[in-house]
Scaffold this motif. Structure first.
Motif, PDB file in Angstrom:
ATOM      1  N   PHE A  62       5.662   7.509   6.777  1.00  0.00           N
ATOM      2  CA  PHE A  62       6.495   6.466   6.186  1.00  0.00           C
ATOM      3  C   PHE A  62       5.704   5.161   6.136  1.00  0.00           C
ATOM      4  CE2 PHE A  62       9.282   2.817   7.159  1.00  0.00           C
ATOM      5  CZ  PHE A  62      10.063   2.812   6.012  1.00  0.00           C
TER       6      PHE A  62
ATOM      7  N   GLU B 271       6.103   0.892   5.104  1.00  0.00           N
ATOM      8  CA  GLU B 271       6.847  -0.288   4.663  1.00  0.00           C
ATOM      9  C   GLU B 271       5.975  -1.509   4.913  1.00  0.00           C
ATOM     10  OE1 GLU B 271      11.352  -1.975   4.883  1.00  0.00           O
ATOM     11  OE2 GLU B 271      10.399  -1.532   6.802  1.00  0.00           O
TER      12      GLU B 271
ATOM     13  N   ARG C 293       3.477   6.694  -2.679  1.00  0.00           N
ATOM     14  CA  ARG C 293       4.627   7.073  -3.501  1.00  0.00           C
ATOM     15  C   ARG C 293       5.814   6.198  -3.118  1.00  0.00           C
ATOM     16  NH1 ARG C 293       2.011  12.062  -2.844  1.00  0.00           N
ATOM     17  NH2 ARG C 293       1.768  13.244  -4.785  1.00  0.00           N
ATOM     18  N   ASP C 294       6.604   5.808  -4.134  1.00  0.00           N
ATOM     19  CA  ASP C 294       7.765   4.982  -3.847  1.00  0.00           C
ATOM     20  C   ASP C 294       8.912   5.843  -3.336  1.00  0.00           C
ATOM     21  OD1 ASP C 294       8.927   6.235  -6.024  1.00  0.00           O
ATOM     22  OD2 ASP C 294       8.711   4.511  -7.364  1.00  0.00           O
ATOM     23  N   GLU C 295      10.086   5.227  -3.156  1.00  0.00           N
ATOM     24  CA  GLU C 295      11.221   5.942  -2.568  1.00  0.00           C
ATOM     25  C   GLU C 295      11.725   7.073  -3.462  1.00  0.00           C
ATOM     26  OE1 GLU C 295      13.783   2.958   0.023  1.00  0.00           O
ATOM     27  OE2 GLU C 295      13.148   2.018  -1.857  1.00  0.00           O
ATOM     28  N   ASN C 296      11.371   7.040  -4.759  1.00  0.00           N
ATOM     29  CA  ASN C 296      11.760   8.109  -5.673  1.00  0.00           C
ATOM     30  C   ASN C 296      10.688   9.185  -5.803  1.00  0.00           C
ATOM     31  OD1 ASN C 296      14.309   6.982  -6.465  1.00  0.00           O
ATOM     32  ND2 ASN C 296      13.160   5.446  -7.627  1.00  0.00           N
ATOM     33  N   GLY C 297       9.593   9.036  -5.058  1.00  0.00           N
ATOM     34  CA  GLY C 297       8.540  10.034  -5.077  1.00  0.00           C
ATOM     35  C   GLY C 297       7.500   9.848  -6.152  1.00  0.00           C
TER      36      GLY C 297
ATOM     37  N   ARG D  73       8.111   0.040  -0.007  1.00  0.00           N
ATOM     38  CA  ARG D  73       8.628   1.039   0.922  1.00  0.00           C
ATOM     39  C   ARG D  73       8.486   2.403   0.277  1.00  0.00           C
ATOM     40  NH1 ARG D  73      14.603   0.269   2.649  1.00  0.00           N
ATOM     41  NH2 ARG D  73      13.679  -1.281   4.054  1.00  0.00           N
ATOM     42  N   GLY D  74       7.966   3.344   1.019  1.00  0.00           N
ATOM     43  CA  GLY D  74       7.776   4.689   0.488  1.00  0.00           C
ATOM     44  C   GLY D  74       6.990   5.526   1.466  1.00  0.00           C
ATOM     45  N   SER D  75       6.010   6.275   0.964  1.00  0.00           N
ATOM     46  CA  SER D  75       5.220   7.149   1.824  1.00  0.00           C
ATOM     47  C   SER D  75       3.753   7.063   1.448  1.00  0.00           C
ATOM     48  CB  SER D  75       5.695   8.602   1.714  1.00  0.00           C
ATOM     49  OG  SER D  75       5.441   9.112   0.414  1.00  0.00           O
TER      50      SER D  75
END
Length: 701
Positions: free
Chosen positions: A496, A498, A526-530, A565-567
């Motif tokens: 994760f 941020e 990658r963002d929160e939507n992948g 925020r994402g991965s």
């Protein structure tokens, strides 16, 4: 940022480059040169750096406006160079588009600003393409086996670059997503192919190809394929051979395994009775292997003792043991010399008296003690000389021991006939009363020493459960701390992320490469939507070295912007170890790593003895059961503590090696001793803690 009177200690373990070699020899300069090799989708940027004889770093900033916004990978130039050429290639550009760029120099001197070259431009070739709709067409699956398939499809990007992938699963809900592929601008259909592995036999799978770019999204039709039946597994046979190379304290076990058609493993079980009870290190073999010879050398055996052993094979579905065989170690003790270890006396929190008996047997003999905080007994006392045929008492009192710590020791004697070792005994120093924390100069003073740690169990020992804790310390008191259980090495892992620059929220990433070759690791945000943001970053970690950087160093300001925020996904063809630290101003925490493709153990390397005892100790570091801690930090306000727990039914023995970021053994003061190699011996259900200690023997964490 200031913290407890020191400048930015929370950031210093993740700074780019090294400043230790800086000297006043000249003034660095940077020049931006013309771009070359310009095509419709790529270009090569050029610059010239005059280093002034110093260590410097350099990169390019670029973008479609004079605000730039993107950055190439940093390149480091060592002391002694003068004029050097800075070159970087950029790709996935838009055709018929003007790009701006400049060369940037990083002086690698605290407080010195970056130097920027002038901004230049170039225009990519080709005609401007008018964006149209994105079209995704799912093809047929091919190369079907019981566990694999190749998915195919096409994507027409419609005039702009797109990201494409496959969604797949065992129902029309799909549920799994493959890695994304970037398709450059164009108006023709482009083939998209990806292979799936580790599928279940005789199973129906559903899949489709998808494509996306801002403002356009396309889904292909859902299609199916069915994997074939699993091939029948070949039978497994296990043969226990005869032991060879038998000495007074070692022997080589031999066996043979016949298998094939699937992965399998093997090991030996052994002990001083037919109940066995101890297991050697597991060896694994690939599907293509049919008959293998299994060998394992046992050490630290007792002399003149019968041992029983058998070979054991494992394959999915169960274990298959061979017959039990036996061997007897040779006698070691010369007939005339006798040595006995006597219980320790006058044990306190910091010292003890080691005692022994020696009978020279009518000869001249020397006697001493071997001792240490593990059963490896890495310390030797000064030898004393004895004559005659009567027992003599002798002793030695080590000082500067650690409170509440178990120590092992034995008496040793030697004459012209050979060496005799007494029984290993143990004692535990007493606790000290609880006291206020004291400052530890090795923790709070000096420059930060950082690197990584490898924990290697002995060949006949399992691995302990390991927890490591980081902390920042001021005047003996903890300012912030966080602990984590290390994950296995990986070729594919994620965490994760941020990052909010305005409130000093950031993520530090430490990657260690214990292998013998350079490891190229690809990092993708990658963002929160992948969806992939920016371009993936490639970092090269040299053999046996470690890299630590913040996320906003790895990706440009145009990607992070005001916050993200994402991965973060990390992938490589070779195994690496990774950990993350999450910073929020002066407070930090550890970040768990999700390992998608794990690789057990740590690649082995052989160390030779250093000029100082145990820095390093000779031997092999790394094994299939070894553990790697990717980030270690001490001094400059940082402390690291490593805790071990023995949850097995046998004593655990092994070594702990500390390396700096360049992969060199790094002596540090832990548990009262300065060395790069430490050892442990943990009884059943016991614990062992390796940490800096204050004058009362207490850890700061």
């Amino acid at each position: 940022m200031k913290f407890a009177g020191r400048p930015a200690i929370l950031l210093s373990i993740f700074l780019l480059g090294a400043v230790a070699g800086y000297s006043e020899t000249g003034t660095p300069t940077i020049t931006t040169n013309e771009a070359t090799a310009v095509t419709a989708s790529s270009a090569e940027l050029h610059g010239t750096i005059n280093t002034g004889g110093k260590s410097v770093g350099g990169w390019f900033e670029w973008g479609t406006t004079s605000s730039l916004g993107k950055r190439t990978d940093a390149q480091v130039f060592a002391d002694g160079t003068t004029s050097v050429t800075l070159v970087a290639s950029i790709s996935y550009l838009e055709p018929h588009t003007t790009y701006y760029f400049r060369a940037v120099l990083y002086p690698a001197v605290a407080g010195s600003p970056n130097l920027n070259g002038e901004i230049r431009t170039f225009t990519t070739a080709g005609d401007a393409v008018t964006a149209t709709n994105v079209v995704a067409t799912t093809g047929e699956a091919t190369a079907l086996t019981s566990s694999a398939a190749t998915l195919k499809g096409t994507v027409n990007p419609g005039g702009g670059s797109v990201s494409a992938w496959f969604d797949w699963g065992t129902s029309t809900s799909l549920g799994n997503r493959t890695e994304m592929q970037t398709i450059p601008s164009g108006t023709e259909a482009v083939a998209v192919t990806l292979s799936l592995t580790k599928l279940q036999p005789h199973t129906v799978y559903y899949f489709r190809v998808d494509a996306y770019r801002p403002g356009a999204y396309a889904l292909g039709d859902i299609k199916t394929f069915t994997t074939s039946d699993a091939p029948a597994a070949a039978p497994v046979t296990v043969t226990t051979g005869d032991a060879s190379g038998i000495t007074s304290n070692s022997a080589t076990l031999n066996g043979k395994i016949t298998a094939g058609g699937s992965l399998f493993g093997g090991w030996f079980e052994y002990g001083s009775s037919q109940s066995l009870g101890t297991r050697t290190e597991v060896q694994t073999f690939g599907e293509s292997m049919t008959t293998v010879n299994l060998t394992q050398t046992l050490k630290n055996l007792h002399s003149n003792t019968t041992y029983y052993f058998r070979a054991v094979a494992y394959r999915s579905g169960g274990t298959m043991p061979g017959d039990i065989s036996s061997f007897t170690t040779t006698p070691e003790t010369p007939a005339s010399l006798r040595v006995e270890t006597v219980e320790a006396s006058t044990v306190s929190s910091l010292s003890a008296e080691l005692r022994g008996l020696i009978n020279p047997g009518g000869t001249t003999a020397t006697g001493w003690f071997e001792w240490g905080s593990s059963s490896l007994l890495s310390n030797h006392t000064t030898a004393q000389t004895f004559d005659g045929s009567q027992p003599s008492r002798y002793s030695f009192s080590p000082s500067n021991l650690q409170p509440n710590t178990r120590y092992y020791f034995r008496a040793v004697g030697q004459n012209a006939s050979g060496m005799v070792r007494g029984e290993v005994k143990m004692f535990t120093t007493t606790r000290v009363p609880a006291t206020p924390p004291q400052s530890i100069s090795e923790v709070e003073a000096g420059e930060i020493k950082s690197g990584y740690v490898v924990i290697t169990p002995d060949a006949s020992s399992d691995a302990p459960t390991v927890t490591f804790t980081y902390g920042t310390i001021s005047r003996g008191a903890v300012q912030s701390q966080a602990g984590i259980v290390p994950s296995m090495m990986a070729t594919d892992a994620s965490m994760f992320v941020e990052v909010i620059p305005s409130i000093s929220r950031n993520i530090g990433v430490a990657i260690a490469n214990p292998g013998s070759n350079v490891n190229a690791v690809t990092l993708t945000l990658r963002d929160e939507n992948g969806f992939v943001l920016g371009s993936p970053t490639n970092v090269s970690v040299p053999a046996h070295q470690q890299m630590a950087k913040f996320v906003n160093e790895l990706f440009g300001a145009d990607v992070i912007s005001a916050g993200f925020r994402g991965s973060l996904r990390m992938q490589s063809a070779s195994p690496f170890a990774v950990t993350g630290l999450r910073f929020a101003g002066a407070v930090f925490s550890t970040l768990p790593v999700a390992v998608t493709a794990g690789v057990p153990g740590v690649p082995a390397t052989t160390l030779v003895a250093g000029p100082t005892a145990n820095s390093p100790a000779p031997g092999t570091v790394g094994s299939t059961t070894a553990v790697l801690i990717p980030q270690f930090a001490i001094a400059g306000g940082w402390a690291t503590q490593i805790a071990f727990v023995n949850n097995t039914n046998a004593t655990l023995v092994g070594r702990i090696d500390v390396f700096d970021t360049s992969g060199r053994p790094m002596p540090v003061k832990m548990n009262g001793e300065t060395r790069s190699t430490f050892t442990y011996s943990i009884p059943v259900g016991g614990t062992f803690v390796l940490a800096p200690r204050d004058s009362n023997g207490q850890s700061p964490l």
